[in-house]
Design a protein around this motif. Structure first.
Motif, mmCIF file in Angstrom:
data_model
loop_
_atom_site.group_PDB
_atom_site.id
_atom_site.type_symbol
_atom_site.label_atom_id
_atom_site.label_comp_id
_atom_site.label_asym_id
_atom_site.label_seq_id
_atom_site.Cartn_x
_atom_site.Cartn_y
_atom_site.Cartn_z
ATOM 1 N N LYS A 283 0.845 -1.198 0.000
ATOM 2 C CA LYS A 283 0.000 0.000 0.000
ATOM 3 C C LYS A 283 0.875 1.241 0.000
ATOM 4 O O LYS A 283 2.102 1.172 0.145
ATOM 5 N N GLY A 284 0.227 2.397 -0.163
ATOM 6 C CA GLY A 284 0.959 3.645 -0.170
ATOM 7 C C GLY A 284 1.676 3.904 1.137
ATOM 8 O O GLY A 284 1.181 3.588 2.225
ATOM 9 N N SER A 285 2.859 4.490 1.027
ATOM 10 C CA SER A 285 3.689 4.745 2.203
ATOM 11 C C SER A 285 3.317 6.077 2.848
ATOM 12 O O SER A 285 3.096 7.076 2.155
ATOM 13 N N SER A 286 3.266 6.077 4.199
ATOM 14 C CA SER A 286 3.069 7.323 4.943
ATOM 15 C C SER A 286 4.404 7.978 5.263
ATOM 16 O O SER A 286 4.445 9.105 5.763
ATOM 17 N N GLN A 287 5.487 7.276 4.990
ATOM 18 C CA GLN A 287 6.832 7.766 5.304
ATOM 19 C C GLN A 287 7.467 8.502 4.127
ATOM 20 O O GLN A 287 8.171 9.499 4.308
ATOM 21 N N PHE A 288 7.192 7.982 2.872
ATOM 22 C CA PHE A 288 7.767 8.581 1.676
ATOM 23 C C PHE A 288 6.653 8.902 0.686
ATOM 24 O O PHE A 288 5.901 7.994 0.291
ATOM 25 N N PRO A 289 6.502 10.174 0.255
ATOM 26 C CA PRO A 289 5.487 10.506 -0.747
ATOM 27 C C PRO A 289 5.715 9.717 -2.040
ATOM 28 O O PRO A 289 6.813 9.720 -2.593
ATOM 29 N N GLY A 290 4.686 9.033 -2.498
ATOM 30 C CA GLY A 290 4.802 8.215 -3.701
ATOM 31 C C GLY A 290 5.433 6.865 -3.467
ATOM 32 O O GLY A 290 5.560 6.063 -4.399
ATOM 33 N N GLY A 404 8.823 -12.979 6.239
ATOM 34 C CA GLY A 404 8.778 -13.151 7.692
ATOM 35 C C GLY A 404 7.885 -12.105 8.337
ATOM 36 O O GLY A 404 6.763 -11.858 7.895
ATOM 37 N N ASP A 405 8.405 -11.438 9.371
ATOM 38 C CA ASP A 405 7.655 -10.386 10.066
ATOM 39 C C ASP A 405 8.134 -8.997 9.670
ATOM 40 O O ASP A 405 7.845 -8.009 10.361
ATOM 41 N N ASP A 406 8.836 -8.907 8.543
ATOM 42 C CA ASP A 406 9.422 -7.626 8.144
ATOM 43 C C ASP A 406 8.392 -6.722 7.477
ATOM 44 O O ASP A 406 7.414 -7.178 6.865
ATOM 45 N N SER A 407 8.674 -5.427 7.585
ATOM 46 C CA SER A 407 7.877 -4.405 6.905
ATOM 47 C C SER A 407 8.822 -3.302 6.454
ATOM 48 O O SER A 407 9.637 -2.799 7.253
ATOM 49 N N PHE A 408 8.715 -2.919 5.160
ATOM 50 C CA PHE A 408 9.680 -1.979 4.589
ATOM 51 C C PHE A 408 8.957 -0.968 3.709
ATOM 52 O O PHE A 408 8.006 -1.301 2.989
ATOM 53 N N ASP A 409 9.430 0.297 3.814
ATOM 54 C CA ASP A 409 8.913 1.358 2.957
ATOM 55 C C ASP A 409 9.953 1.690 1.891
ATOM 56 O O ASP A 409 11.084 2.097 2.218
ATOM 57 N N VAL A 410 9.590 1.499 0.629
ATOM 58 C CA VAL A 410 10.504 1.834 -0.462
ATOM 59 C C VAL A 410 10.197 3.250 -0.922
ATOM 60 O O VAL A 410 9.031 3.620 -1.130
ATOM 61 N N ASP A 411 11.248 4.061 -1.050
ATOM 62 C CA ASP A 411 11.094 5.463 -1.439
ATOM 63 C C ASP A 411 11.156 5.626 -2.954
ATOM 64 O O ASP A 411 10.264 6.208 -3.568
ATOM 65 N N ARG A 412 12.196 5.095 -3.576
ATOM 66 C CA ARG A 412 12.381 5.232 -5.020
ATOM 67 C C ARG A 412 13.064 3.984 -5.579
ATOM 68 O O ARG A 412 13.853 3.327 -4.888
ATOM 69 N N PHE A 413 12.726 3.700 -6.832
ATOM 70 C CA PHE A 413 13.485 2.728 -7.614
ATOM 71 C C PHE A 413 14.317 3.516 -8.626
ATOM 72 O O PHE A 413 13.890 4.568 -9.128
ATOM 73 N N THR A 414 15.502 3.025 -8.921
ATOM 74 C CA THR A 414 16.356 3.633 -9.936
ATOM 75 C C THR A 414 16.693 2.580 -10.982
ATOM 76 O O THR A 414 17.179 1.495 -10.643
ATOM 77 N N VAL A 415 16.427 2.903 -12.237
ATOM 78 C CA VAL A 415 16.658 1.954 -13.321
ATOM 79 C C VAL A 415 17.646 2.559 -14.313
ATOM 80 O O VAL A 415 17.394 3.625 -14.903
ATOM 81 N N ARG A 416 18.765 1.895 -14.474
ATOM 82 C CA ARG A 416 19.717 2.241 -15.527
ATOM 83 C C ARG A 416 19.576 1.216 -16.641
ATOM 84 O O ARG A 416 19.473 0.017 -16.368
ATOM 85 N N ALA A 417 19.576 1.676 -17.869
ATOM 86 C CA ALA A 417 19.375 0.795 -19.016
ATOM 87 C C ALA A 417 20.327 1.157 -20.136
ATOM 88 O O ALA A 417 20.631 2.345 -20.359
ATOM 89 N N ARG A 418 20.796 0.139 -20.846
ATOM 90 C CA ARG A 418 21.674 0.327 -22.002
ATOM 91 C C ARG A 418 21.013 -0.325 -23.207
ATOM 92 O O ARG A 418 20.601 -1.486 -23.154
ATOM 93 N N TYR A 419 20.901 0.430 -24.300
ATOM 94 C CA TYR A 419 20.184 -0.078 -25.477
ATOM 95 C C TYR A 419 20.542 0.754 -26.713
ATOM 96 O O TYR A 419 21.155 1.826 -26.609
ATOM 97 N N LEU A 420 20.180 0.227 -27.872
ATOM 98 C CA LEU A 420 20.362 0.928 -29.125
ATOM 99 C C LEU A 420 19.114 1.744 -29.458
ATOM 100 O O LEU A 420 17.992 1.258 -29.318
ATOM 101 N N ALA A 421 19.341 2.969 -29.911
ATOM 102 C CA ALA A 421 18.229 3.846 -30.282
ATOM 103 C C ALA A 421 18.659 4.733 -31.446
ATOM 104 O O ALA A 421 19.864 4.981 -31.629
ATOM 105 N N PRO A 422 17.721 5.201 -32.261
ATOM 106 C CA PRO A 422 18.090 6.094 -33.367
ATOM 107 C C PRO A 422 18.712 7.393 -32.823
ATOM 108 O O PRO A 422 18.246 7.949 -31.835
ATOM 109 N N LYS A 423 19.772 7.835 -33.468
ATOM 110 C CA LYS A 423 20.417 9.070 -33.069
ATOM 111 C C LYS A 423 19.510 10.231 -33.440
ATOM 112 O O LYS A 423 19.029 10.322 -34.578
ATOM 113 N N GLY A 424 19.267 11.109 -32.489
ATOM 114 C CA GLY A 424 18.377 12.214 -32.778
ATOM 115 C C GLY A 424 18.584 13.375 -31.828
ATOM 116 O O GLY A 424 19.384 13.312 -30.906
#
Length: 424
Positions: A283-290, A404-424
């Motif tokens: 569910k939504g976190s009360s500790q970190f917006p979003g 187990g009995d853990d509970s964690f609030d995730v603030d942000r995910f960071t995704v780095r990606a490498r791929y081919l794309a048209p030069k523009g």
């Protein structure tokens, strides 16, 4: 009852008389056995094309009779009788039923698989014949290439090409042709040179290795089938681009509550579809917006299970589309940041990014990131198919979980990606 005179006869005479009497009352075996039912010979499936070109215009079905009998034929399509035919009285032995593919009104029967039922006094037999009047061949993009097809022959960092698959069910003399939409032929290959796979990699270059003129091209398969049909396939449109493909590395901050959440069933039609439990709460976190709170809980049993696993967990899958990765995502690196839901605690969470060449799982009570993962799952996206699976563009996929009995609030995910794309 034996007479006194008989008793006085020599023993040899009496024995002979008894033997004759026994022989007289011995039951006589049946002189004729039950006749065998008729039987069609040869292939169980036969395809022909009654188009009048002189090539496989007739369907011939040999059959045998164990005894002389009246023979009737019934021709059925989609459980509907198209016509019946009497062959009259035929002697025992081998015979051949021939059909020119026409109905009693003289018209050629439509395409389809016809059930041929033969009836005699000693039983029945059935077989199938298929009428095929269409040229059956196609050229399509190989897996991971999406329409509209584009190829970038001016690329320097990579030698770009697209993969073509040629399907030719009955073609015995066929040619793959690629030409400008309304112009010259730039490639012509006999299908026999493509091998059993029927695959071709096309880089949109001429025989000297020079890039072709930018614009629209079409690929077509044409030829003749061994059953006689001639024609060509539906054209596959290909765009030869004037742009270049270059390597691009991006970093994207993902708001957890806004990221697309995934379930195994979104991209797995096999047994893995049910492997993700609805355990715990996300569910939504009360500790970190979003952010999101992952609170472990007990799994609910499936209807066919007496009890569910006792392990506690809360998990969610996330997907970041990267539509610019037109040749798929080559590698990803995923990280997270956050903290235990309860202040002062050090409950950990686990992030898993799975890839075709291996994967990586990291566990932390504050945040961490995976190493670079080559050829990640859904890196090429997913095309919709007959299983009803949803279509996805290329992207990055990862899973987040507490146990187990853990509970964690995730603030942000960071995704780095490498791929081919048209030069523009």
């Amino acid at each position: 009852m034996m007479t006194l005179g008989a008793l006085r006869r020599p023993a040899s005479v009496v024995a002979t008389t008894l033997a004759l009497a026994i022989a007289t009352f011995t039951p006589v075996a049946a002189s004729a056995s039950t006749p065998e039912p008729p039987e069609f010979l040869g292939k169980s499936w036969l395809t022909f094309s009654p188009n009048g070109d002189g090539v496989r215009d007739l369907a011939r079905r040999p059959f045998t009779l164990s005894e002389a009998s009246r023979v009737d034929i019934e021709v059925v399509l989609d459980e509907r009788t198209m016509f019946t035919q009497s062959l009259g009285e035929l002697p025992a032995g081998r015979h051949v039923w021939t059909w020119d593919g026409k109905l009693p009104n003289g018209k050629v029967a439509r395409e389809g698989v016809y059930d041929i039922q033969l009836g005699t006094t000693s039983g029945t037999a059935d077989t199938n014949v298929e009428i095929d009047l269409s040229f059956d061949a196609s050229v399509v993009l190989q897996d991971y290439f999406r329409e509209p097809a584009s190829v970038y022959p001016r690329s320097v960092q990579v030698h770009d090409a697209i993969g073509l698959d040629v399907f030719s069910r009955y073609v015995k003399r066929g040619v793959l042709t690629i030409r400008q939409r309304h112009g010259d032929v730039v490639l012509r290959r006999k299908l026999s040179t493509l091998g059993e796979s029927g695959r071709l990699s096309w880089d949109a270059r001429d025989q000297q290795g020079r890039p072709l003129k930018p614009g629209r091209y079409v690929a077509i398969v044409s030829g003749a089938e061994w059953i006689g049909n001639v024609g060509h396939s539906k054209p596959l449109k290909i765009w030869v681009s004037a742009d270049r493909l270059v390597w691009r590395t991006t970093k994207t901050e993902v708001v957890p509550d806004e990221a697309r959440r995934m379930h195994n069933c979104d991209f797995d039609s096999a047994n893995g579809c049910g492997s993700t439990r609805t355990c715990g709460t996300v569910k939504g976190s009360s500790q970190f917006p979003g952010g999101l709170t992952f609170q472990s809980g007990v799994c609910e049993p499936y209807p066919w299970e007496e009890s569910a696993p006792t392990d506690k967990s809360a998990s969610s899958g996330h997907f970041l589309p990267i539509p610019d990765a037109i040749r798929g995502v080559d590698a990803i690196r995923v990280g997270f940041s956050g903290a235990s839901t309860t202040p002062g605690e050090s409950d950990p969470a686990t992030l898993s990014a799975n890839g075709g060449d291996g994967g990586s799982t990291i566990t932390s009570s504050s945040g961490a990131r995976t190493p670079w993962i080559k050829k990640p799952s859904l890196g090429f996206g997913q095309l919709a198919d007959d299983w009803g699976l949803e279509e996805f563009p290329p992207g990055a996929l990862w899973w987040f979980e507490t146990t187990g009995d853990d509970s964690f609030d995730v603030d942000r995910f960071t995704v780095r990606a490498r791929y081919l794309a048209p030069k523009g």
